[in-house]
Scaffold this motif. Structure first.
Motif, mmCIF file in Angstrom:
data_model
loop_
_atom_site.group_PDB
_atom_site.id
_atom_site.type_symbol
_atom_site.label_atom_id
_atom_site.label_comp_id
_atom_site.label_asym_id
_atom_site.label_seq_id
_atom_site.Cartn_x
_atom_site.Cartn_y
_atom_site.Cartn_z
ATOM 1 N N ARG A 184 0.820 -1.210 0.000
ATOM 2 C CA ARG A 184 0.000 0.000 0.000
ATOM 3 C C ARG A 184 0.857 1.266 0.000
ATOM 4 N NH1 ARG A 184 -3.269 -3.125 4.143
ATOM 5 N NH2 ARG A 184 -1.811 -2.192 5.587
ATOM 6 N N ASP A 185 2.141 1.080 -0.197
ATOM 7 C CA ASP A 185 3.073 2.205 -0.207
ATOM 8 C C ASP A 185 3.152 2.917 1.142
ATOM 9 O OD1 ASP A 185 5.020 3.785 -1.454
ATOM 10 O OD2 ASP A 185 3.565 5.393 -1.791
ATOM 11 N N GLU A 186 2.876 2.202 2.206
ATOM 12 C CA GLU A 186 3.044 2.773 3.542
ATOM 13 C C GLU A 186 4.465 2.525 4.043
ATOM 14 O OE1 GLU A 186 -1.605 1.626 4.226
ATOM 15 O OE2 GLU A 186 -0.032 0.392 5.099
ATOM 16 N N ALA A 187 5.174 1.635 3.351
ATOM 17 C CA ALA A 187 6.577 1.374 3.685
ATOM 18 C C ALA A 187 7.413 1.624 2.435
ATOM 19 C CB ALA A 187 6.742 -0.064 4.149
ATOM 20 N N TYR A 188 8.614 2.113 2.655
ATOM 21 C CA TYR A 188 9.503 2.366 1.513
ATOM 22 C C TYR A 188 10.943 2.293 1.997
ATOM 23 C CZ TYR A 188 10.053 6.989 3.620
ATOM 24 O OH TYR A 188 10.318 8.002 4.491
ATOM 25 N N SER A 189 11.865 2.098 1.054
ATOM 26 C CA SER A 189 13.264 2.147 1.444
ATOM 27 C C SER A 189 13.919 3.343 0.803
ATOM 28 C CB SER A 189 13.992 0.860 1.057
ATOM 29 O OG SER A 189 14.323 0.876 -0.314
ATOM 30 N N GLN A 190 15.006 3.788 1.413
ATOM 31 C CA GLN A 190 15.635 5.014 0.974
ATOM 32 C C GLN A 190 17.084 5.017 1.439
ATOM 33 O OE1 GLN A 190 13.784 9.168 1.529
ATOM 34 N NE2 GLN A 190 14.945 8.863 3.392
ATOM 35 N N ASP A 191 17.952 5.512 0.567
ATOM 36 C CA ASP A 191 19.352 5.660 0.937
ATOM 37 C C ASP A 191 19.529 7.092 1.414
ATOM 38 O OD1 ASP A 191 22.009 5.396 1.315
ATOM 39 O OD2 ASP A 191 22.489 4.784 -0.730
ATOM 40 N N ALA A 192 19.799 7.272 2.680
ATOM 41 C CA ALA A 192 19.807 8.616 3.249
ATOM 42 C C ALA A 192 20.627 8.621 4.537
ATOM 43 C CB ALA A 192 18.366 9.045 3.540
ATOM 44 N N PRO A 193 20.946 9.804 5.028
ATOM 45 C CA PRO A 193 21.642 9.871 6.315
ATOM 46 C C PRO A 193 20.741 9.346 7.428
ATOM 47 C CG PRO A 193 21.616 12.020 5.215
ATOM 48 C CD PRO A 193 20.690 11.134 4.465
ATOM 49 N N VAL A 194 21.302 8.516 8.283
ATOM 50 C CA VAL A 194 20.531 8.001 9.424
ATOM 51 C C VAL A 194 21.387 8.105 10.665
ATOM 52 C CG1 VAL A 194 19.157 6.387 8.069
ATOM 53 C CG2 VAL A 194 21.333 5.630 9.034
ATOM 54 N N LEU A 195 20.721 8.155 11.788
ATOM 55 C CA LEU A 195 21.445 8.133 13.056
ATOM 56 C C LEU A 195 21.924 6.711 13.277
ATOM 57 C CD1 LEU A 195 18.994 10.485 14.816
ATOM 58 C CD2 LEU A 195 21.461 10.850 14.749
ATOM 59 N N TRP A 196 23.186 6.599 13.639
ATOM 60 C CA TRP A 196 23.856 5.307 13.589
ATOM 61 C C TRP A 196 24.606 5.049 14.886
ATOM 62 C CZ3 TRP A 196 23.787 1.622 9.800
ATOM 63 C CH2 TRP A 196 24.743 0.612 9.885
ATOM 64 N N ASP A 197 24.377 3.878 15.462
ATOM 65 C CA ASP A 197 25.138 3.505 16.653
ATOM 66 C C ASP A 197 26.371 2.731 16.203
ATOM 67 O OD1 ASP A 197 24.602 2.971 19.922
ATOM 68 O OD2 ASP A 197 26.022 1.645 18.907
ATOM 69 N N VAL A 198 27.556 3.288 16.516
ATOM 70 C CA VAL A 198 28.780 2.702 15.972
ATOM 71 C C VAL A 198 29.176 1.418 16.695
ATOM 72 C CG1 VAL A 198 29.599 4.932 15.171
ATOM 73 C CG2 VAL A 198 30.309 4.104 17.422
ATOM 74 N N ASP A 199 28.688 1.211 17.901
ATOM 75 C CA ASP A 199 29.010 -0.032 18.607
ATOM 76 C C ASP A 199 28.116 -1.168 18.144
ATOM 77 O OD1 ASP A 199 31.110 0.881 20.286
ATOM 78 O OD2 ASP A 199 29.609 2.028 21.396
ATOM 79 N N GLN A 317 30.516 3.151 8.904
ATOM 80 C CA GLN A 317 29.574 2.470 9.789
ATOM 81 C C GLN A 317 30.263 1.882 11.025
ATOM 82 O OE1 GLN A 317 27.088 -0.081 7.421
ATOM 83 N NE2 GLN A 317 26.195 1.678 6.373
ATOM 84 N N ASN A 318 31.585 1.690 10.949
ATOM 85 C CA ASN A 318 32.282 1.214 12.143
ATOM 86 C C ASN A 318 32.672 2.367 13.070
ATOM 87 O OD1 ASN A 318 34.402 2.467 10.885
ATOM 88 N ND2 ASN A 318 35.549 0.587 10.451
ATOM 89 N N GLY A 319 32.257 3.580 12.689
ATOM 90 C CA GLY A 319 32.503 4.712 13.561
ATOM 91 C C GLY A 319 33.835 5.403 13.325
ATOM 92 N N ARG A 320 34.638 4.876 12.416
ATOM 93 C CA ARG A 320 35.960 5.464 12.180
ATOM 94 C C ARG A 320 35.960 6.320 10.917
ATOM 95 N NH1 ARG A 320 40.050 2.663 14.947
ATOM 96 N NH2 ARG A 320 39.336 0.762 15.973
ATOM 97 N N PHE A 321 36.937 7.226 10.880
ATOM 98 C CA PHE A 321 37.141 7.993 9.652
ATOM 99 C C PHE A 321 37.658 7.046 8.583
ATOM 100 C CE2 PHE A 321 36.732 12.606 10.451
ATOM 101 C CZ PHE A 321 36.308 12.533 11.761
ATOM 102 N N GLN A 322 37.151 7.212 7.373
ATOM 103 C CA GLN A 322 37.581 6.317 6.294
ATOM 104 C C GLN A 322 39.093 6.427 6.098
ATOM 105 O OE1 GLN A 322 35.225 8.149 3.047
ATOM 106 N NE2 GLN A 322 37.199 8.472 2.022
ATOM 107 N N THR A 323 39.710 5.333 5.643
ATOM 108 C CA THR A 323 41.177 5.308 5.590
ATOM 109 C C THR A 323 41.727 6.054 4.378
ATOM 110 O OG1 THR A 323 40.831 3.063 4.781
ATOM 111 C CG2 THR A 323 41.736 3.308 6.995
#
Length: 841
Positions: A184-199, A317-323
């Motif tokens: 019913r289009d009440e759910a959708y996926s999206q690539d976007a900034p999200v709040l992320w727990d690094v642990d 996603q691991n919480g570190r700055f990319q290498t």
RNA sequence: GGGCGUUUAGCUCAGCUGGCUAGAGCACUGCCCUUACAAGGCAGGGGUCGGGGGUUCAAGUCCCUCAACGCCCACCA
């Protein structure tokens, strides 16, 4: 029935005795032949079994049980299931700590794996399947502990109706509802900034955030304009200068009018950045101009989106700055600066950047320490970062004003107990700023039941997910093969890939009415219990459980999932402090049940007003215990006079007067329970009961020990009143009332009919007889007490003054009064109410 | 910064739509082994109802305001 009154009644072991009997008799078994209007259904909160037991767990559940017991006695068939919320992160965390393991999805399943005796450090990595097996095993153990507690506490649950949020039926329900939302289009996926727990390495939802005050520091940093001029910004996150995408100030800010539309370059990294205007920039904060990074906080996300800025994400996603050095940093010095922080955590990178900026002269002055609120996952230990990732969402009105209005209206139609709790719902819905993020990058939960086709290059097409047939549910897309594909095509170009994520626990818990009511699996049952009568729960999960349940029900059934939401108060420790593990002031129920008895703990729980914050109070528990003991003893007395006597023999004015008062109490208690006010119901019953034992029992005692119609009237009155009191107390004190009931009645008091004023028809009389005579007796006691003499002391002369009505009332109880007062006669004088007592000797 | 709740005896709390000298239990004091109850019973002392202002014949109860505490929410550069 033969009386079986024990010589020395006791509260000991009543819990175990009656729990076993109720189970074997099926006392609380739900009769599903009843129709919807004959049923009272409860959407019980499934406790998180991986949490420890504490008094908060007991408090609300006991209050709910009092509703269940009251409704059952007042003629409803009560649908009272119990669920366990075992799905989700709390369980994973508990399993990790309990066994000392970590889930590594890249590992293969080890069928012979046995967890170590003691948790090793560092933890052992195990496969996803092994990990989930451990979760199932431990929650099963925890559920036994919880069920035992609930049974000891006397919850009148139908244990045949239990469910767990991770069981197959819940998974099927949850996946089915999700697929319906998707269709019913009440759910959708999206690539976007999200709040992320690094642990935990997962996205989290708005509802699971909390702010914590953390130390930080304003760093004053210089950006350079084209003409060589300086623009000073202040930031608490200097490590993010490398991913800055622009500067922003308020459009009306005089100071920055000249540079809006021009560019500046960042220190060290030498990246050219636009200077822009946006109304969210606060001229009062720092220098009034802020750097926008992707992404330092949620305001950055808004600016990034609304100002259409590029994405320069560096925190992984691991919480570190990319290498590797990001491609937007082109200069030699810039690259060198980035290498200093690559691979670091933000806090480490921050120290390094502060040093580098200080060396280059771009950090002005000393950083100014401040304390500021930082967003945390409520179960997490490190600040959330914002990372970009693909996630699933359910629309919740956070981005759709008309849906928001509809949900607010739904909330208005719900009956909130107490009603001010509705405000919390309203504020939450009004404050939503995004849709509900339901996907979690975790393991122990209900899988998102989708696959994605892979294109010729092996990249997934997220816009066209492959859905399973509802009949196949539940499925795990990481092991099940979608229709039309071969398992060998998994991960291959032109093939498919399963969604590796699971749904947030609330995405399943939001369906408890559908799960418990067996929506679609058993439509006949569902129609008999849905929408449910009450949703009892704590205030802290209005924004999660209550809101999400209402939302799912709106989508699936276009109606409220329940008529009433009964919200219990907050539990505080004995010093009125919030209980928390970190403070170490958590009070656990088991020792208290041991010391005071389950009944006393129930009494305490039902003493707190609906919705009122309540402190653990041992004094209140003592009173509850005393009340229970009093019920035993008073019952023993009331039942010590031979056989049952028909109520028609009640003819004495005092007896009829007492029953008049009791009829009023029944009325009040009923009104209170109907309004879900168990505390008021208890209070009126209790105060009346103490008066009954203190005064009526004393007044009637001598007559009851005698013979003849007067004695018969006393016996019948005692029996009727006792029967009423036992039923009034049954919802709160189920064990002691059942015990006494069993001495002289057939069946369970919990299936007995709730008392009604109708029972007293033709048996009542002037209420003043009882009340006035009690006052006189009280005055006589006072006289004896003042004279420091025994209550057995004979009264030589007793004179009662009062108006004619008072005199008439007392006159009618004269023989009982004389016996109780130990007086030979009483004289009456017209005038102000008063009692003159002259003691013998 | 916004909102909700709480503030009544030493302690924990009742006091509904305003109405006689403000209630309960705990704690405290005194008395009582009375044949339902001594891990009890009976009786008693104890409160300017958070502060200030207002409405009313009358306010703990309604209105305004301030304060403290708790909780929820907020875009936290």
């Amino acid at each position: 029935m033969t009386r079986n009154v024990p010589e020395k009644p006791s509260l000991d072991d009543l819990e175990a005795k009656w729990d076993a009997r109720w189970e074997s008799d099926g006392t609380f078994r739900f009769d599903r032949t009843k129709t919807r209007d004959e049923i009272f259904s409860i959407d019980t909160p499934p406790p998180t079994v991986s949490g420890s037991l504490h008094m908060g767990s007991v408090f609300g559940y006991v209050q709910t049980d009092s509703h269940a017991r009251y409704r059952r006695m007042s003629g409803k068939e009560v649908f009272y299931p119990m669920g366990w919320d075992d799905n989700g992160l709390p369980t994973e965390r508990r399993v990790q700590n309990y066994y000392g393991v970590r889930c590594d999805p890249t590992l293969r399943y080890d069928p012979d794996f046995i967890p170590p005796e003691t948790p090793p450090d560092p933890p052992v990595s195990v496969s996803r399947r092994n990990f989930i097996a451990l979760c199932h095993g431990l929650t099963a153990e925890d559920e036994v502990v919880f069920e035992n507690l609930w049974r000891t506490m006397g919850l009148s649950v139908d244990w045949k109706q239990s469910y767990a949020t991770i069981d197959e039926h819940s998974q099927r329900t949850s996946q089915k509802a999700f697929l319906r939302n998707l269709s019913r289009d009440e759910a959708y996926s999206q690539d976007a900034p999200v709040l992320w727990d690094v642990d935990f390495k997962t996205a989290v939802a708005q509802a699971e955030l909390e702010d914590r005050e953390r130390p930080g520091a304003y760093h004053r940093i210089a950006f350079r304009g084209r003409d060589g001029s300086e623009v000073l910004i202040e930031t608490t996150r200097p490590e993010l200068v490398c991913c800055c995408v622009g500067l922003v100030a308020h459009p009306d800010d005089e100071r920055y009018q000249a540079i809006f539309g021009s560019t500046v370059t960042s220190p060290l990294f030498e990246v050219e950045l636009p200077v822009m205007a946006h109304h969210l920039a606060d001229p009062e904060k720092g220098s009034g101009i802020a750097m926008i990074c992707t992404w330092g906080d949620t305001t950055d996300v808004i600016w990034w989106r609304e100002l259409d800025l590029p994405t320069r994400a560096v925190i992984q996603q691991n919480g570190r700055f990319q290498t590797e050095v990001p491609e937007w940093i082109v200069g030699k010095e810039g690259k060198a600066a980035y290498r200093e922080i690559s691979g670091l955590y933000p806090n480490q990178a921050q120290r390094k950047m502060a040093e580098l900026l200080a060396e280059s002269g771009d950090l002005r002055g000393e950083p100014k320490p401040i304390t500021h609120p930082v967003k945390f996952y409520e179960k997490g230990d490190r600040p959330l970062e914002i990372v970009s990732s693909r996630q699933w969402y359910i629309r919740n009105g956070g981005r759709d004003e008309s849906l928001r209005q509809t949900l607010l209206e739904q909330g208005n139609h719900l009956d909130w107990v107490p009603d001010f709790m509705g405000v919390r719902y309203k504020h939450w819905v009004e404050g939503l700023n995004g849709d509900w993020l339901i996907s979690r990058q975790r393991f122990f939960g209900v899988a998102i039941p989708l696959w994605y086709p892979l294109d010729a290059e092996g990249l997934p097409d997220y816009s066209a997910p492959i859905t399973p047939d509802e009949s196949e549910l539940p499925i795990d897309p990481t092991s099940a093969t979608p229709g039309g594909y071969q398992e060998s095509q998994r991960g291959q170009a032109g093939g498919f890939v399963g969604d590796p994520d699971i749904m947030d626990t609330w995405a399943t818990a939001s369906l408890t009415p559908q799960i418990a009511g067996h929506w679609e699996d058993d439509p006949d049952l569902f129609d008999r219990v849905f929408p449910m009568d009450i949703r009892p729960q704590g205030p802290e999960i209005i924004r999660t459980w209550l809101f999400s349940t209402l939302l799912r029900s709106y989508y699936e059934h276009d109606q409220l999932p329940w008529d009433h939401a009964t919200i219990n108060g907050w539990i505080l420790d004995p010093d009125r402090k919030k209980m928390s593990k970190s403070i170490g002031n958590v009070v656990t129920p088991l020792p208290l049940i041991e010391e005071y008895g389950a009944e006393a703990v129930r009494y305490w729980a039902c003493n707190g007003r609906p919705g009122a914050d309540t402190a653990v109070d041992y004094g209140v528990m003592k009173i509850g215990r005393r009340l229970a003991v009093k019920i035993l003893n008073a019952s023993r007395f009331a039942l010590s006079f031979g056989d049952d006597v028909a109520p028609e023999t009640i003819n004495q004015p005092l007896d009829r007067s007492m029953l008049s008062g009791l009829a009023g109490v029944v009325e009040q208690a009923t009104v209170a329970f109907e309004k879900y006010d168990y505390a008021k119901a208890l209070e009126v019953a209790e105060s009346s009961f103490w008066g009954w034992t203190d005064d009526y029992l004393e007044l009637v005692k001598a007559r009851a020990y005698g013979k003849g119609p007067e004695a018969q009237s006393a016996h019948a009155s005692l029996q009727l009143a006792l029967s009423v009191y036992l039923r009034l107390f049954a919802p709160i004190l189920p064990f002691v009332t059942e015990e006494v009931w069993s001495w002289w009645k057939e069946g369970s008091v919990h299936r007995a009919v709730w008392p009604s004023p109708f029972e007293f028809e033709g048996l009542t009389g002037d209420p003043n007889v009882m009340s006035r005579t009690s006052e006189v007796l009280s005055a006589v006691r006072r006289a004896k007490s003042d004279a420091k003499t025994s209550m057995r002391t004979e009264v030589a002369s007793l004179t009662v003054s009062g108006d004619s009505a008072t005199i008439a009332a007392v006159e009618r109880a004269r023989p009982d009064l004389l016996e109780a007062a130990r007086a030979t006669d009483v004289a009456f004088v017209e005038g102000e109410f008063g009692v003159e007592t002259i003691l013998a000797g």
